[in-house]
Design an enzyme around this catalytic site. Sequence first.
Site, PDB file in Angstrom:
ATOM      1  N   TYR A  38       3.929  19.448  10.974  1.00 14.42           N
ATOM      2  CA  TYR A  38       4.673  18.150  11.221  1.00 14.42           C
ATOM      3  C   TYR A  38       6.206  19.082  11.650  1.00 14.42           C
ATOM      4  O   TYR A  38       6.750  18.437  11.521  1.00 14.42           O
ATOM      5  CB  TYR A  38       4.536  16.627  10.641  1.00 14.42           C
ATOM      6  CG  TYR A  38       3.518  16.376   9.487  1.00 14.42           C
ATOM      7  CD1 TYR A  38       3.115  15.772  10.732  1.00 14.42           C
ATOM      8  CD2 TYR A  38       3.321  16.576   8.045  1.00 14.42           C
ATOM      9  CE1 TYR A  38       1.903  14.977  10.474  1.00 14.42           C
ATOM     10  CE2 TYR A  38       1.942  15.849   8.044  1.00 14.42           C
ATOM     11  CZ  TYR A  38       1.893  14.929   8.834  1.00 14.42           C
ATOM     12  OH  TYR A  38       0.150  14.415   8.666  1.00 14.42           O
ATOM     13  N   TYR A  47       0.462  13.882   0.389  1.00 17.69           N
ATOM     14  CA  TYR A  47      -0.189  14.658   1.265  1.00 17.69           C
ATOM     15  C   TYR A  47       0.091  16.032   0.902  1.00 17.69           C
ATOM     16  O   TYR A  47       0.619  17.186   2.035  1.00 17.69           O
ATOM     17  CB  TYR A  47       0.500  13.902   2.381  1.00 17.69           C
ATOM     18  CG  TYR A  47       0.671  12.333   2.825  1.00 17.69           C
ATOM     19  CD1 TYR A  47      -0.692  12.070   2.964  1.00 17.69           C
ATOM     20  CD2 TYR A  47       1.629  12.076   2.716  1.00 17.69           C
ATOM     21  CE1 TYR A  47      -0.818  10.236   3.114  1.00 17.69           C
ATOM     22  CE2 TYR A  47       1.590   9.902   2.321  1.00 17.69           C
ATOM     23  CZ  TYR A  47       0.697  10.159   2.944  1.00 17.69           C
ATOM     24  OH  TYR A  47       0.453   7.898   2.502  1.00 17.69           O
ATOM     25  N   GLU A  93       0.449  -1.449  -0.420  1.00 14.72           N
ATOM     26  CA  GLU A  93       0.204  -0.825   0.273  1.00 14.72           C
ATOM     27  C   GLU A  93       0.924   1.282   0.418  1.00 14.72           C
ATOM     28  O   GLU A  93       0.729   2.041   0.861  1.00 14.72           O
ATOM     29  CB  GLU A  93      -0.876  -0.417   1.033  1.00 14.72           C
ATOM     30  CG  GLU A  93      -1.775  -0.814   1.609  1.00 14.72           C
ATOM     31  CD  GLU A  93      -2.879  -0.946   2.582  1.00 14.72           C
ATOM     32  OE1 GLU A  93      -1.802  -0.085   3.308  1.00 14.72           O
ATOM     33  OE2 GLU A  93      -3.578  -1.929   2.639  1.00 14.72           O
ATOM     34  N   GLY A  97       2.520   5.034  -0.715  1.00 15.51           N
ATOM     35  CA  GLY A  97       1.771   5.865  -1.538  1.00 15.51           C
ATOM     36  C   GLY A  97       2.656   6.762  -1.544  1.00 15.51           C
ATOM     37  O   GLY A  97       3.379   7.465  -3.260  1.00 15.51           O
ATOM     38  N   CYS A 147      -3.568  34.239   8.424  1.00 15.20           N
ATOM     39  CA  CYS A 147      -3.494  35.118   9.299  1.00 15.20           C
ATOM     40  C   CYS A 147      -2.783  33.700  10.465  1.00 15.20           C
ATOM     41  O   CYS A 147      -3.889  33.846  11.541  1.00 15.20           O
ATOM     42  CB  CYS A 147      -4.219  36.194   9.768  1.00 15.20           C
ATOM     43  SG  CYS A 147      -5.206  36.587   8.974  1.00 15.20           S
ATOM     44  N   GLU A 148      -1.894  33.730  10.292  1.00 12.38           N
ATOM     45  CA  GLU A 148      -0.951  32.486  11.358  1.00 12.38           C
ATOM     46  C   GLU A 148       0.418  32.645  11.298  1.00 12.38           C
ATOM     47  O   GLU A 148       1.107  32.464  10.324  1.00 12.38           O
ATOM     48  CB  GLU A 148      -1.306  31.321  11.773  1.00 12.38           C
ATOM     49  CG  GLU A 148      -2.920  30.805  11.686  1.00 12.38           C
ATOM     50  CD  GLU A 148      -3.614  29.652  12.164  1.00 12.38           C
ATOM     51  OE1 GLU A 148      -2.468  28.809  13.417  1.00 12.38           O
ATOM     52  OE2 GLU A 148      -4.753  29.526  11.616  1.00 12.38           O
TER      53      GLU A 148
HETATM   54  N1  LLP Z   1      -1.680   2.301   4.063  1.00  9.19           N
HETATM   55  C1  LLP Z   1      -2.226   2.643   5.485  1.00  9.19           C
HETATM   56  C2  LLP Z   1      -3.624   1.880   6.143  1.00  9.19           C
HETATM   57  C3  LLP Z   1      -1.947   3.758   5.900  1.00  9.19           C
HETATM   58  O1  LLP Z   1      -2.459   4.455   6.799  1.00  9.19           O
HETATM   59  C4  LLP Z   1      -0.928   4.595   4.765  1.00  9.19           C
HETATM   60  C5  LLP Z   1      -1.458   6.498   5.492  1.00  9.19           C
HETATM   61  C6  LLP Z   1      -1.155   4.324   4.151  1.00  9.19           C
HETATM   62  C7  LLP Z   1      -0.435   2.797   3.367  1.00  9.19           C
HETATM   63  C8  LLP Z   1       0.878   5.025   2.762  1.00  9.19           C
HETATM   64  O2  LLP Z   1       1.685   5.359   3.374  1.00  9.19           O
HETATM   65  P1  LLP Z   1       3.110   5.747   2.647  1.00  9.19           P
HETATM   66  O3  LLP Z   1       2.994   4.760   1.624  1.00  9.19           O
HETATM   67  O4  LLP Z   1       2.319   7.251   1.891  1.00  9.19           O
HETATM   68  O5  LLP Z   1       3.942   6.260   3.968  1.00  9.19           O
HETATM   69  N2  LLP Z   1       0.317  13.598   6.596  1.00  9.19           N
HETATM   70  C9  LLP Z   1       1.181  12.527   6.516  1.00  9.19           C
HETATM   71  C10 LLP Z   1       1.476  10.955   6.303  1.00  9.19           C
HETATM   72  C11 LLP Z   1       0.593  10.078   6.808  1.00  9.19           C
HETATM   73  C12 LLP Z   1      -0.048   8.179   5.949  1.00  9.19           C
HETATM   74  C13 LLP Z   1      -0.526   7.645   6.855  1.00  9.19           C
HETATM   75  N3  LLP Z   1      -1.335   6.934   6.280  1.00  9.19           N
HETATM   76  C14 LLP Z   1       2.412  13.432   6.166  1.00  9.19           C
HETATM   77  O6  LLP Z   1       2.102  14.254   5.240  1.00  9.19           O
HETATM   78  O7  LLP Z   1       3.615  13.103   6.329  1.00  9.19           O
END
Ligand code: LLP
Length: 413
Positions: A316, A371, A273, A275, A342-343
């Site tokens: 973050y 993201y 999975e 991303g 405005c922050e």
């Molecule tokens: N599978 C599940 C169940 C997840 O919750 C996530 C990400 C992924 C796959 C994909 O993860 P990746 O391969 O992208 O690391 N907003 C944060 C990242 C939050 C990720 C949430 N879950 C940021 O901008 O760093």
Amino acid sequence: MMEFTLRNDELYCEDVPLAEIAEKIGTPCFVYSTAALLKAYEDLDRAFSGVEHLICFSVKSNGNLAVLSLLSRHGAGMDIVSRGELFRSLKAGVPAERIVYSGVGKTREEIRYALESGILSFNVESLPELEALDREAGLLGKRAPVSLRINPDVESHTHEYTATGKKENKFGIPYAGALQAYAQAAGYRNLEIRGIDTHIGSQITSFEPFIQAFRKIADLFNTLRNKGFDLQFCDIGGGLGIAYRDETPLTAEQYASAVRPILEPLGCRIILEPGRFISGNAGVLLTRVIHFKQTGVRNFAVVDAGMNDLIRPSLYGAYHEILPVHANGGPEVKMDVVGPICESGDWLAKDRQLPKLKEGDLLCVNSAGAYSYTMSSNYNSRPRGAEVLVDGRKYRVVRRAETYDDLIRGEEV
Ligand code: LLP
């Protein structure tokens, strides 16, 4: 950021000058590279060749229909966490049987929609969810395909907000309760137990956390098979990190060679999975300097993108590299790159050495393919900019910029 290069002191995405896109489409806007998306996807795909696998792209990282469609046409499935992400995926033409659905809070209505769509698996994160899924499936006269998301309690050495595999986190079923949960699942008439699932966090740059987690998951998988569970797949989640600055993330090849020896003996299909690994460095945010402001204490480049467009720095403390679209070679000064919101938390970069900027200069904020747009908002009533997909010398708007009417859509006086 291989597809974003400097040519004659000017930044390009593939063969398109970024300045041309900014001029024609306006700023702020997100620009994605087809070649970069496909390269990351194909690297991972190749690294797992020889073992049956499915790469389910994590829609939360970048949900644009054109991006989903592109990856899907190359064989990807999708990892979703809401009805909205399922809706998007289906609209993009992704076959439902390539979609896995995670998330700790699936509502009844969301469960029904996914059951009716015929997805590959529900990654179930709790016992109450199992019960709800059984009930809804029964009402629809269907059997729900199920994997249990197991929380292996491992440290993933990432930002505390993006670690999901520790027992303190809200995610998954505790490792210690896993056998019990499978036994309970087996007792439900309307569930079909198909696999096991885990996801330990995001932006992970070393293989130890993956190895620790997958060893535990593999042990559990074997125990379950010995108990007679017909597990057809093992979903290992996402989490592969990318380079934002000076990190040395794992390559697809390194990741695969670390985890394949643990997973291959299971003799089942592997679901991934990813991303960020696919989309993160396949996109940038283009923004224009509104003005350069000196307070005597600090220098500020005030730009037309803010924390509503890219919240990662504010949320973050994330680092995103920022480059002038036209390298002017002038003397550099230390400055903060901030948005118009405005922050005081509205910043894209702090203490950055950049050439002295002036009104109208274009900046490219790197690593904004994941993201970024998906976490954007209309805060301060700011319409979002466009999303653009480049392919070689061509580019097209794959989501138009929002208008002021979009901002008040659905509202009434
Ligand atoms: N599978 C599940 C169940 C997840 O919750 C996530 C990400 C992924 C796959 C994909 O993860 P990746 O391969 O992208 O690391 N907003 C944060 C990242 C939050 C990720 C949430 N879950 C940021 O901008 O760093």
